[in-house]
Design an enzyme around this catalytic site. Sequence first.
Site, PDB file in Angstrom:
ATOM      1  N   CYS A 110       0.993  -0.909   0.368  1.00  0.00           N
ATOM      2  CA  CYS A 110      -0.270   0.275   0.142  1.00  0.00           C
ATOM      3  C   CYS A 110       0.764   1.029  -0.443  1.00  0.00           C
ATOM      4  CB  CYS A 110      -0.452  -0.232   1.252  1.00  0.00           C
ATOM      5  SG  CYS A 110      -1.955  -1.634   1.293  1.00  0.00           S
ATOM      6  N   HIS A 244      -3.241   6.706   3.421  1.00  0.00           N
ATOM      7  CA  HIS A 244      -3.482   5.492   3.208  1.00  0.00           C
ATOM      8  C   HIS A 244      -5.595   5.417   3.681  1.00  0.00           C
ATOM      9  CE1 HIS A 244      -4.205   2.308   1.507  1.00  0.00           C
ATOM     10  NE2 HIS A 244      -3.594   0.853   2.823  1.00  0.00           N
ATOM     11  N   ASN A 274     -10.271  -0.211   1.200  1.00  0.00           N
ATOM     12  CA  ASN A 274      -8.809  -0.040   0.979  1.00  0.00           C
ATOM     13  C   ASN A 274      -8.579  -0.342  -0.627  1.00  0.00           C
ATOM     14  OD1 ASN A 274      -5.770  -0.503   0.814  1.00  0.00           O
ATOM     15  ND2 ASN A 274      -6.220  -1.686   2.892  1.00  0.00           N
TER      16      ASN A 274
HETATM   17  N1  COA Z   1     -18.348  -8.582   9.435  1.00  0.00           N
HETATM   18  C1  COA Z   1     -19.147  -9.133  11.086  1.00  0.00           C
HETATM   19  N2  COA Z   1     -17.951  -9.536  11.858  1.00  0.00           N
HETATM   20  C2  COA Z   1     -17.225  -9.291  12.165  1.00  0.00           C
HETATM   21  C3  COA Z   1     -16.444  -9.288  10.319  1.00  0.00           C
HETATM   22  C4  COA Z   1     -17.113  -8.743   9.144  1.00  0.00           C
HETATM   23  N3  COA Z   1     -17.153  -8.686   8.271  1.00  0.00           N
HETATM   24  N4  COA Z   1     -15.151  -9.566  10.624  1.00  0.00           N
HETATM   25  C5  COA Z   1     -14.552  -9.911  12.105  1.00  0.00           C
HETATM   26  N5  COA Z   1     -15.687  -9.862  12.193  1.00  0.00           N
HETATM   27  C6  COA Z   1     -15.475 -10.249  13.902  1.00  0.00           C
HETATM   28  C7  COA Z   1     -14.660 -10.820  14.490  1.00  0.00           C
HETATM   29  O1  COA Z   1     -14.852 -12.148  13.871  1.00  0.00           O
HETATM   30  C8  COA Z   1     -14.475 -10.625  15.971  1.00  0.00           C
HETATM   31  O2  COA Z   1     -15.276 -11.657  16.431  1.00  0.00           O
HETATM   32  P1  COA Z   1     -15.425 -12.111  17.959  1.00  0.00           P
HETATM   33  O3  COA Z   1     -14.976 -11.286  18.917  1.00  0.00           O
HETATM   34  O4  COA Z   1     -16.903 -13.322  17.791  1.00  0.00           O
HETATM   35  O5  COA Z   1     -14.421 -12.669  17.498  1.00  0.00           O
HETATM   36  C9  COA Z   1     -15.289  -9.308  16.043  1.00  0.00           C
HETATM   37  O6  COA Z   1     -15.641  -8.674  14.181  1.00  0.00           O
HETATM   38  C10 COA Z   1     -13.705  -8.687  16.418  1.00  0.00           C
HETATM   39  O7  COA Z   1     -12.868  -8.397  15.819  1.00  0.00           O
HETATM   40  P2  COA Z   1     -11.472  -7.894  15.279  1.00  0.00           P
HETATM   41  O8  COA Z   1     -10.560  -8.225  14.591  1.00  0.00           O
HETATM   42  O9  COA Z   1     -11.231  -7.376  16.958  1.00  0.00           O
HETATM   43  O10 COA Z   1     -12.028  -6.085  15.164  1.00  0.00           O
HETATM   44  P3  COA Z   1     -11.184  -4.395  14.919  1.00  0.00           P
HETATM   45  O11 COA Z   1     -12.088  -3.624  15.149  1.00  0.00           O
HETATM   46  O12 COA Z   1     -10.085  -4.887  15.065  1.00  0.00           O
HETATM   47  O13 COA Z   1     -11.460  -4.525  12.748  1.00  0.00           O
HETATM   48  C11 COA Z   1      -9.979  -4.658  11.264  1.00  0.00           C
HETATM   49  C12 COA Z   1     -11.371  -5.570  12.847  1.00  0.00           C
HETATM   50  C13 COA Z   1      -9.336  -6.043   9.745  1.00  0.00           C
HETATM   51  C14 COA Z   1     -11.328  -3.590  10.367  1.00  0.00           C
HETATM   52  C15 COA Z   1      -9.368  -3.659  11.770  1.00  0.00           C
HETATM   53  O14 COA Z   1      -8.639  -4.300  12.800  1.00  0.00           O
HETATM   54  C16 COA Z   1      -8.032  -2.997  11.133  1.00  0.00           C
HETATM   55  O15 COA Z   1      -8.975  -2.127  10.322  1.00  0.00           O
HETATM   56  N6  COA Z   1      -6.995  -3.063  10.898  1.00  0.00           N
HETATM   57  C17 COA Z   1      -6.394  -2.483  10.000  1.00  0.00           C
HETATM   58  C18 COA Z   1      -6.029  -3.757   8.938  1.00  0.00           C
HETATM   59  C19 COA Z   1      -5.753  -2.728   8.226  1.00  0.00           C
HETATM   60  O16 COA Z   1      -5.670  -2.081   7.755  1.00  0.00           O
HETATM   61  N7  COA Z   1      -5.253  -3.809   7.322  1.00  0.00           N
HETATM   62  C20 COA Z   1      -4.814  -3.026   5.392  1.00  0.00           C
HETATM   63  C21 COA Z   1      -2.983  -2.841   5.201  1.00  0.00           C
HETATM   64  S1  COA Z   1      -2.146  -1.719   4.290  1.00  0.00           S
END
Ligand code: COA
Length: 318
Positions: A110, A244, A274
């Site tokens: 990215c 980003h 993204n």
């Molecule tokens: N829909 C519904 N529930 C979802 C889901 C979706 N699409 N994706 C994950 N969940 C659930 C998980 O299974 C988890 O359930 P559980 O508590 O029963 O295990 C719960 O939601 C929380 O998941 P978690 O991973 O803790 O969520 P989060 O608040 O950390 O958000 C991201 C997840 C990926 C959105 C966040 O961590 C993020 O944006 N990270 C950075 C990613 C990024 O920038 N990547 C690109 C880099 S260039």
Amino acid sequence: MSLKIIGTGKGIPEKRVTNHDLAGFLDTNDEWIVSRTGIKSRNVCSHETLTDLAAAAALQALDKSGLRPEDIDLIICSTIGGDYRTPSLACCVSNSIGASCPAFDVNAACTGFIYALEIASGFLADEKTDNILIVCAEMMSKHMDWTDRNTCVLFGDGAAACTVTKGNALKYIDLSASADVSLLQVPSGTGNSPFVDEKKEYGFLNMQGQEVFKFAVNVVESGVKQALDKLNVSAEQIDLFLLHQANKRIVDSVRRALGQPEEKFPLNIAHYGNLSSASIPLLLFEMLEEDKIKPGDTLFMSAFGAGLTAGSCVMVWE
Ligand code: COA
């Protein structure tokens, strides 16, 4: 040598997929995706190739800068994977738009746009290079496991391009790559060589979301502070922060830490998700189209991605 951007363009696939569409085949919902990421929809390729998107963006950027394909001295494409492992996407774009200059790809995930700017600035220091075409193009949909709700809801497909030439707009640029390849990756597999000890299949994108989130907030915040210190300016003197677009919460967190108003942090993640390295140049394209960037404006850009790579730069628009 510094540089300036003289034209921008975009190439977005036709098919728009909303969160509600995803909820039709995944255990997810619009409320979760919007509240955790800020994403409402994304566009994905159905009949388009990545070369189609990249070439469309390239031609628009050329048109806006009044250049013809034969005026370009170098094409740099940023992508995590073109239509072929070889030839490069840059060669495919060159072929498609009718250019004949050198062309190569850079893969800094990215962060690719910021890496490409630094490379372009090096080439422009040479007197034989006047105009460079940078195209950031990503087909994230082919790297996703569409049964994995943790990842496939986050990304989209698209391309954005810019033409750069000699100039003084680029005032600061900083790149890094911290050696943690495990947090975000797309395994490429071992093929069918009979000699390999442990066969590995081509895999889909896997990511430790929360770890990447923390890295992103830290690296963007420290990137801003380092740039401000180096240039001896304050956050108030930056007109636009083009960050980003990985998660609206990451952008909000950086904005709050800097105590700056929302209008300085434009977002397009709601419509595109993204787009990896295409995110920032697409945002730049949109801001220019909406007349929100004027000569003399100071722009801060910052990206992060697999590697983990990071990069930031400051431009005073010319
Ligand atoms: N829909 C519904 N529930 C979802 C889901 C979706 N699409 N994706 C994950 N969940 C659930 C998980 O299974 C988890 O359930 P559980 O508590 O029963 O295990 C719960 O939601 C929380 O998941 P978690 O991973 O803790 O969520 P989060 O608040 O950390 O958000 C991201 C997840 C990926 C959105 C966040 O961590 C993020 O944006 N990270 C950075 C990613 C990024 O920038 N990547 C690109 C880099 S260039």
